[in-house]
Design a protein around this motif. Structure first.
Motif, mmCIF file in Angstrom:
data_model
loop_
_atom_site.group_PDB
_atom_site.id
_atom_site.type_symbol
_atom_site.label_atom_id
_atom_site.label_comp_id
_atom_site.label_asym_id
_atom_site.label_seq_id
_atom_site.Cartn_x
_atom_site.Cartn_y
_atom_site.Cartn_z
ATOM 1 N N LEU A 167 26.797 34.135 0.151
ATOM 2 C CA LEU A 167 25.314 34.146 0.919
ATOM 3 C C LEU A 167 24.373 35.234 0.734
ATOM 4 C CD1 LEU A 167 26.579 32.647 4.243
ATOM 5 C CD2 LEU A 167 24.877 31.302 2.658
ATOM 6 N N VAL A 168 25.178 36.346 0.325
ATOM 7 C CA VAL A 168 24.893 37.616 0.335
ATOM 8 C C VAL A 168 23.794 37.829 -0.934
ATOM 9 C CG1 VAL A 168 26.140 38.982 -0.669
ATOM 10 C CG2 VAL A 168 24.535 40.219 0.627
ATOM 11 N N ASN A 169 24.091 36.811 -1.889
ATOM 12 C CA ASN A 169 23.302 36.797 -3.273
ATOM 13 C C ASN A 169 21.777 36.466 -3.216
ATOM 14 O OD1 ASN A 169 25.558 37.761 -4.196
ATOM 15 N ND2 ASN A 169 26.274 35.786 -5.176
ATOM 16 N N SER A 170 21.293 35.872 -1.848
ATOM 17 C CA SER A 170 19.975 35.635 -1.681
ATOM 18 C C SER A 170 19.351 36.407 -0.476
ATOM 19 C CB SER A 170 19.918 34.098 -1.375
ATOM 20 O OG SER A 170 18.645 33.672 -1.017
ATOM 21 N N ALA A 171 18.134 37.085 -0.749
ATOM 22 C CA ALA A 171 17.545 37.857 0.338
ATOM 23 C C ALA A 171 17.005 36.822 1.444
ATOM 24 C CB ALA A 171 16.331 38.404 -0.239
ATOM 25 N N ARG A 172 16.930 35.643 1.146
ATOM 26 C CA ARG A 172 16.831 34.640 2.412
ATOM 27 C C ARG A 172 17.694 34.429 3.360
ATOM 28 N NH1 ARG A 172 15.112 29.675 -1.558
ATOM 29 N NH2 ARG A 172 16.815 30.596 -2.515
ATOM 30 N N ASN A 173 18.933 35.000 3.065
ATOM 31 C CA ASN A 173 20.280 34.832 3.775
ATOM 32 C C ASN A 173 20.216 36.151 4.518
ATOM 33 O OD1 ASN A 173 20.691 32.208 3.308
ATOM 34 N ND2 ASN A 173 21.830 32.812 1.479
ATOM 35 N N ASP A 174 19.454 36.393 5.759
ATOM 36 C CA ASP A 174 19.461 37.718 6.367
ATOM 37 C C ASP A 174 20.099 37.422 7.723
ATOM 38 O OD1 ASP A 174 19.212 40.197 7.379
ATOM 39 O OD2 ASP A 174 17.040 40.235 7.435
ATOM 40 N N ASN A 175 21.573 37.159 7.853
ATOM 41 C CA ASN A 175 22.094 37.033 9.339
ATOM 42 C C ASN A 175 23.360 37.438 8.941
ATOM 43 O OD1 ASN A 175 24.076 34.606 8.103
ATOM 44 N ND2 ASN A 175 22.155 33.834 7.607
ATOM 45 N N PRO A 176 24.407 37.463 10.320
ATOM 46 C CA PRO A 176 25.562 38.151 10.440
ATOM 47 C C PRO A 176 26.582 37.170 9.352
ATOM 48 C CG PRO A 176 24.496 37.645 12.695
ATOM 49 C CD PRO A 176 23.712 37.108 11.600
ATOM 50 N N ALA A 177 26.359 36.063 8.891
ATOM 51 C CA ALA A 177 27.605 35.390 7.969
ATOM 52 C C ALA A 177 27.363 36.344 6.878
ATOM 53 C CB ALA A 177 26.758 34.031 7.830
ATOM 54 N N CYS A 178 26.403 36.781 6.401
ATOM 55 C CA CYS A 178 26.615 37.633 5.137
ATOM 56 C C CYS A 178 27.603 38.682 5.159
ATOM 57 C CB CYS A 178 25.239 38.342 4.968
ATOM 58 S SG CYS A 178 23.956 37.205 4.560
ATOM 59 N N ILE A 179 28.212 39.241 6.308
ATOM 60 C CA ILE A 179 29.169 40.407 6.295
ATOM 61 C C ILE A 179 30.402 40.011 7.093
ATOM 62 C CG2 ILE A 179 27.509 42.059 6.524
ATOM 63 C CD1 ILE A 179 28.079 42.487 9.455
ATOM 64 N N ARG A 180 30.527 38.562 7.223
ATOM 65 C CA ARG A 180 31.920 38.082 7.740
ATOM 66 C C ARG A 180 32.767 38.152 6.494
ATOM 67 N NH1 ARG A 180 29.209 33.304 10.082
ATOM 68 N NH2 ARG A 180 28.441 34.232 12.122
ATOM 69 N N PRO A 181 34.096 38.581 6.746
ATOM 70 C CA PRO A 181 34.990 38.356 5.814
ATOM 71 C C PRO A 181 35.247 37.085 5.038
ATOM 72 C CG PRO A 181 35.915 39.760 7.572
ATOM 73 C CD PRO A 181 34.538 39.132 8.063
ATOM 74 N N GLU A 182 35.413 36.943 3.704
ATOM 75 C CA GLU A 182 35.448 35.803 3.145
ATOM 76 C C GLU A 182 36.965 35.467 3.265
ATOM 77 O OE1 GLU A 182 33.951 32.465 0.867
ATOM 78 O OE2 GLU A 182 33.133 33.858 2.241
ATOM 79 N N ARG A 183 37.484 34.367 3.429
ATOM 80 C CA ARG A 183 38.776 34.094 3.456
ATOM 81 C C ARG A 183 39.379 33.329 2.234
ATOM 82 N NH1 ARG A 183 39.960 36.797 7.687
ATOM 83 N NH2 ARG A 183 39.091 36.056 9.661
#
Length: 183
Positions: A167-183
């Motif tokens: 999700l972090v690969n797009s600047a449009r996604n500016d929310n807490p999900a971008c830093i949640r650990p990926e399982r």
């Protein structure tokens, strides 16, 4: 970012990331100057003046870096182990557009990776310890050689990282999900 004002006090100021040298003809030259290698910053025309007299601290809760893997690039979030903010060494510049408008821009200094970062990338930001702020922001010290001892990798044991979603690969996604650990 935080910088020293002419009166000697420090203040926060919003800046555009991607340093545009004051002598640049176009603003687009800053699109590539988001980072400055600390080992050569004193030599490069784009950074030479800023490192002498326009240093700043860029506060950050963390930053992203991508690890190259056989399956593609995997984003990681890097932060302090104790969740305190990072203080990234930066430089800034004021660029004047042909129409007279001014734009203040900045770049982050980088250094070789510490042992934690080396697992995903060979570079990392120069992160300042609190006791180094005065030296870094001192407008009276214009000799860049006096700053070289600050360009060391930050201690790996004080940092942490984890893989995150693409999700972090797009600047449009500016929310807490971008830093949640990926399982």
């Amino acid at each position: 970012m935080v910088r020293e004002a002419p009166a000697g006090n420090r203040h926060l100021a919003p800046l555009h990331w991607g340093l545009v040298p004051h002598w640049a003809k176009e603003m687009s030259s800053g699109n590539k100057l988001i980072n400055a290698r600390s080992e050569t910053i004193h030599e490069k025309p784009s950074f030479r003046q800023a490192i002498r007299s326009r240093r700043c601290i860029i506060p950050a809760s963390g930053y992203f870096e991508w690890a190259a893997t056989p399956g593609g690039k995997v984003p990681h979030y890097i932060t302090m182990r104790d969740d305190s903010p990072m203080s990234l060494a930066g430089i800034w510049e004021t660029w004047k557009a042909p129409d007279g408008q001014k734009l203040e821009t900045c770049s982050i200094l980088t250094t070789e990776a510490n042992s934690l970062m080396a697992s995903i990338h060979d570079r990392m930001p120069v992160i300042l310890h609190r006791g180094e702020f005065d030296r870094w922001l001192d407008p009276g010290d214009t000799n860049p050689q006096h700053l070289q001892h600050l360009y060391k990798p930050y201690p790996a044991e004080l940092m942490q990282l984890w893989p995150v979603s693409t999700l972090v690969n797009s600047a449009r996604n500016d929310n807490p999900a971008c830093i949640r650990p990926e399982r």
